[in-house]
Design a protein around this motif. Structure first.
Motif, short mmCIF file in Angstrom:
data_model
loop_
_atom_site.label_atom_id
_atom_site.label_comp_id
_atom_site.label_asym_id
_atom_site.label_seq_id
_atom_site.Cartn_x
_atom_site.Cartn_y
_atom_site.Cartn_z
N PRO A 196 1.16 -1.56 -0.66
CA PRO A 196 0.42 0.18 0.05
C PRO A 196 0.56 1.62 0.34
N VAL A 197 0.06 2.06 -0.77
CA VAL A 197 0.83 3.34 -0.81
C VAL A 197 0.29 4.24 0.78
N SER A 198 -1.02 4.01 1.21
CA SER A 198 -1.72 4.90 1.58
C SER A 198 -1.28 5.92 3.08
N ASP A 199 -0.10 5.05 3.94
CA ASP A 199 0.12 5.11 4.87
C ASP A 199 1.64 7.12 4.82
N TYR A 200 1.72 7.06 3.29
CA TYR A 200 2.04 8.23 2.88
C TYR A 200 2.05 9.41 4.13
N ALA A 201 0.93 9.97 4.40
CA ALA A 201 0.70 11.09 4.66
C ALA A 201 0.74 10.90 6.50
N ASN A 202 0.31 10.15 6.92
CA ASN A 202 0.89 9.45 7.92
C ASN A 202 2.18 9.37 9.05
N ARG A 203 3.25 9.16 8.00
CA ARG A 203 4.54 8.95 7.91
C ARG A 203 4.96 10.84 7.92
N LEU A 204 4.66 11.28 6.64
CA LEU A 204 5.24 12.81 6.73
C LEU A 204 4.45 13.30 7.89
N VAL A 216 8.89 21.55 22.71
CA VAL A 216 7.72 21.88 21.80
C VAL A 216 6.83 20.20 22.20
N ASP A 217 6.04 20.01 23.17
CA ASP A 217 5.41 18.57 22.71
C ASP A 217 4.27 18.18 21.78
N ASP A 218 3.62 19.09 21.73
CA ASP A 218 2.47 18.96 20.72
C ASP A 218 2.20 20.29 19.77
N PRO A 219 3.22 20.04 18.07
CA PRO A 219 3.94 21.27 17.63
C PRO A 219 2.71 21.62 16.56
N THR A 220 2.31 22.36 16.33
CA THR A 220 1.36 23.78 15.49
C THR A 220 1.99 23.53 13.60
N ILE A 221 1.25 22.08 13.15
CA ILE A 221 1.89 22.13 12.09
C ILE A 221 0.92 22.81 10.97
N VAL A 222 2.03 22.98 9.40
CA VAL A 222 0.74 24.15 8.73
C VAL A 222 1.88 23.16 7.59
N VAL A 223 0.86 23.19 6.36
CA VAL A 223 1.51 23.50 5.32
C VAL A 223 1.55 24.58 4.43
N LEU A 224 2.18 25.26 4.17
CA LEU A 224 2.27 26.59 2.80
C LEU A 224 2.44 26.23 1.73
N ALA A 240 -2.31 18.37 3.63
CA ALA A 240 -2.78 19.13 4.53
C ALA A 240 -4.47 18.92 5.20
N ARG A 241 -5.13 17.99 4.49
CA ARG A 241 -6.15 17.26 5.12
C ARG A 241 -5.87 15.66 5.41
N GLN A 242 -5.28 15.56 4.76
CA GLN A 242 -4.65 13.86 4.85
C GLN A 242 -4.12 13.94 6.33
N MET A 243 -3.61 14.94 6.99
CA MET A 243 -2.14 15.48 7.96
C MET A 243 -3.46 16.04 9.11
N GLY A 244 -4.20 16.59 8.54
CA GLY A 244 -5.04 17.61 9.32
C GLY A 244 -4.68 18.75 10.27
#
Length: 564
Positions: A196-204, A216-224, A240-244
């Motif tokens: 499968p290739v569906s795990d990419y967003a989780n890995r990223l 920082v234990d709970d970072p705020t992440i954004v896609v620019l 961005a959507r798949q990573m939430g």
């Protein structure tokens, strides 16, 4: 073979599918068996459905001023487990080496002092940015995501064509190609063990979390993103959507006190990790292009202060320089003590007078590339160029030899591609994507296979009219594949960075729970049938089971409305 392949002629290159006429390679036997019952008349509607799937999902690419469905061929490219093991190890080795090189050139510079790469080669690279000095990634990772372009020569050897460690794109097409092909050619998956290739967003996402600033234990992440007009905007939105996480533009961020913030309805929210899809030159008007509105003022200083992490790091482009590429085999030996697993394509450095003279005498026989080019821009294939083009090229090389490299013309491997009403050989390359979380370099089992759609063409870039194929990596032994059952949960949990470890007892409990759920489904089905027999229809129950606001305990929605 089936009639579809009766007119298929090997093109003189290494063919991925056929070892010889009517002799398919073992890895392709299952897919060819699935295609055999289909004639062109039955296959064409599936090809059309594939294009509609991409258009309906918004998977388009800007080409020649128009948005069009990303062209994907219906026959996948298949890589067996042993071949993939070689690619996986080779890409990991390459990424680790380039990580060490970037840390060195933006740090102590020992590789330059030792003469492995001439100092002037690094300092004259257009993508060597002194602004990167003093920026130390918290977990030592500068290349969070990479795409290493590979080709296969006429002997069947995989070779690295170029490195992409700035802002590699195309992984969304890997994900969408797989989704679409399972819809239009499901029977092909039934007989193949495809990873499968569906795990990419989780890995990223896990890698970006691991890159967070210290403390920082709970970072705020954004896609620019540069915005909706960027040709890869679909990919930015998908990831961005798949990573939430939030998808932002430069205008959505601001810096204060060497920290980055994002305005929200709940107030200013600090941003800790930026997965940026904006080029270095547009990222920070203070440090780079003053007129840029795509980035945010102060990002580089915030990164230098350690309050935000930019993924990938600025300055990585020096490792993408095609002249630096020619030194990577030496860098692998220097940093790892190993021989390169994946060899380079033979490359002529035109700063060397003897090499330059040799190349200038053979411009019509070689491929010349600008060292800072991308997307196939500026590339000249000598045998396909006219005299005027070669004359202009000659003057450019003489004027600035540092700006060019030369390579022999390599007839890349071919894969059957559906053209018109039959399959024809078309040249392909492969871009495996790797994610580095600081502990391990994980290579997505698949990658983007790009196809030069014109007969005899060698340029596969999407920006030059190329297409793609779904890339199947076949699993070895009991390795997890597209179809995952509960028996694979222990292994999946061990591999997945966010799942807890499952014991044998946990797995057995899940199996029992699945059995109970199946029994409950059966009971519900019996109850439903009884209700339908008594009432004649099931539709009238829709409103009763629709979501509603029940209000606080002890009151109904109607009572709430009356109180308001």
């Amino acid at each position: 073979m089936a009639d579809l392949f009766d007119s298929y002629e090997l093109a003189g290159s290494w063919d991925e599918t056929f070892a010889s006429a009517d002799s398919p390679r073992p890895s392709y036997e299952s897919i060819l068996t699935a295609l055999q019952p289909l004639g062109a008349a039955e296959l064409q509607p599936r090809v059309d459905a594939l294009a509609r799937t991409f258009m309906n999902r918004g998977v388009t690419f800007a080409y020649d001023g128009q948005e069009r469905p990303f062209p994907t061929d219906i026959v996948p490219r298949v890589i067996d487990a042993d071949e993939w093991d070689l690619i996986d190890r080779g890409v990991q080795q390459r990424v680790r080496t380039l990580e060490a090189f970037l840390a060195d050139v933006y740090g102590p510079g020992q590789v330059l002092a030792d003469g492995i790469v001439p100092r002037e080669v690094v300092l004259t690279s257009n993508h060597f940015h002194r602004e990167s000095f003093g920026i130390e990634p918290p977990n030592g990772v500068r290349i969070h995501v990479s795409g290493i372009d590979l080709i296969r020569d006429t002997e069947g050897t995989f070779r690295v064509l170029e490195d992409n460690v700035r802002i590699p794109s195309g992984v969304s097409y890997v994900i969408e190609n797989r989704h679409a092909l399972t819809q239009v050619l499901p029977e092909a998956f039934a007989s193949s063990r495809v990873r499968p290739v569906s795990d990419y967003a989780n890995r990223l996402h896990a890698a970006l979390r691991a890159a967070a600033p210290y403390g920082v234990d709970d970072p705020t992440i954004v896609v620019l993103t540069p915005g909706v007009h960027n040709s890869a905007y679909f990919e930015h939105a998908l990831l961005a959507r798949q990573m939430g996480v939030e998808l932002v533009e430069g205008r959505d961020l601001f810096c204060a006190g060497n920290r980055v913030f994002m305005p929200t309805t709940a107030g200013e929210r600090p941003v800790h990790v930026i997965y940026r899809r904006v080029d270095d030159e547009y990222l920070d008007p203070v440090q780079f292009m003053p007129g840029s509105v795509l980035g945010c003022l102060g990002l580089v200083n915030a990164a230098r202060a350690g309050h935000v992490v930019l993924a990938n790091a600025i300055g990585n482009g020096v490792a993408d320089d095609k002249l630096i590429y020619s030194y990577v085999p030496d860098l692998i030996r220097y940093y790892t003590g190993e021989e390169p697993i994946l060899p380079n394509v033979e490359t002529y450095r035109l700063g060397d007078p003897d090499a330059r003279e040799y190349v200038l005498d053979r411009l019509d026989q070689l491929v010349l590339k600008p060292v800072d080019g991308s997307g196939g821009k500026g590339l000249v294939i000598g045998p396909q160029a006219d005299e005027r083009t070669l004359d202009v090229l000659r003057r450019k090389v003489i004027a600035d030899p540092r700006a060019w490299i030369a390579q022999p013309v390599i007839s890349m491997s071919t894969v059957p591609t559906f053209v018109g009403d039959a399959f024809q050989p078309r040249h392909v390359d492969l871009r495996p994507f790797a994610v580095n979380d600081g502990e391990k370099v994980w290579v997505l089992p698949g990658g983007l296979t790009r196809v030069a759609l014109g007969e005899g063409q060698l340029v596969v870039n999407s920006s030059r009219g190329g297409g793609s194929k779904d890339t199947w990596v076949l699993a070895a032994g009991e390795e997890r594949t597209v179809s995952v059952d509960l028996g694979d949960l222990s292994e999946a949990a061990a591999e997945h960075p966010t799942l807890p470890e499952l014991s044998d007892g946990d797995v057995e409990a899940l199996r029992q729970a699945q059995g109970s759920w199946g029994q409950a489904q059966g009971s519900w089905g019996q109850a439903r049938d009884s209700w339908v027999q008594a009432n004649g229809t099931f539709d009238s129950m829709d409103d009763e089971f629709a979501p509603r606001d029940f209000g606080p305990a002890g009151s109904s929605s109607a009572q709430q409305q009356q109180q308001q």
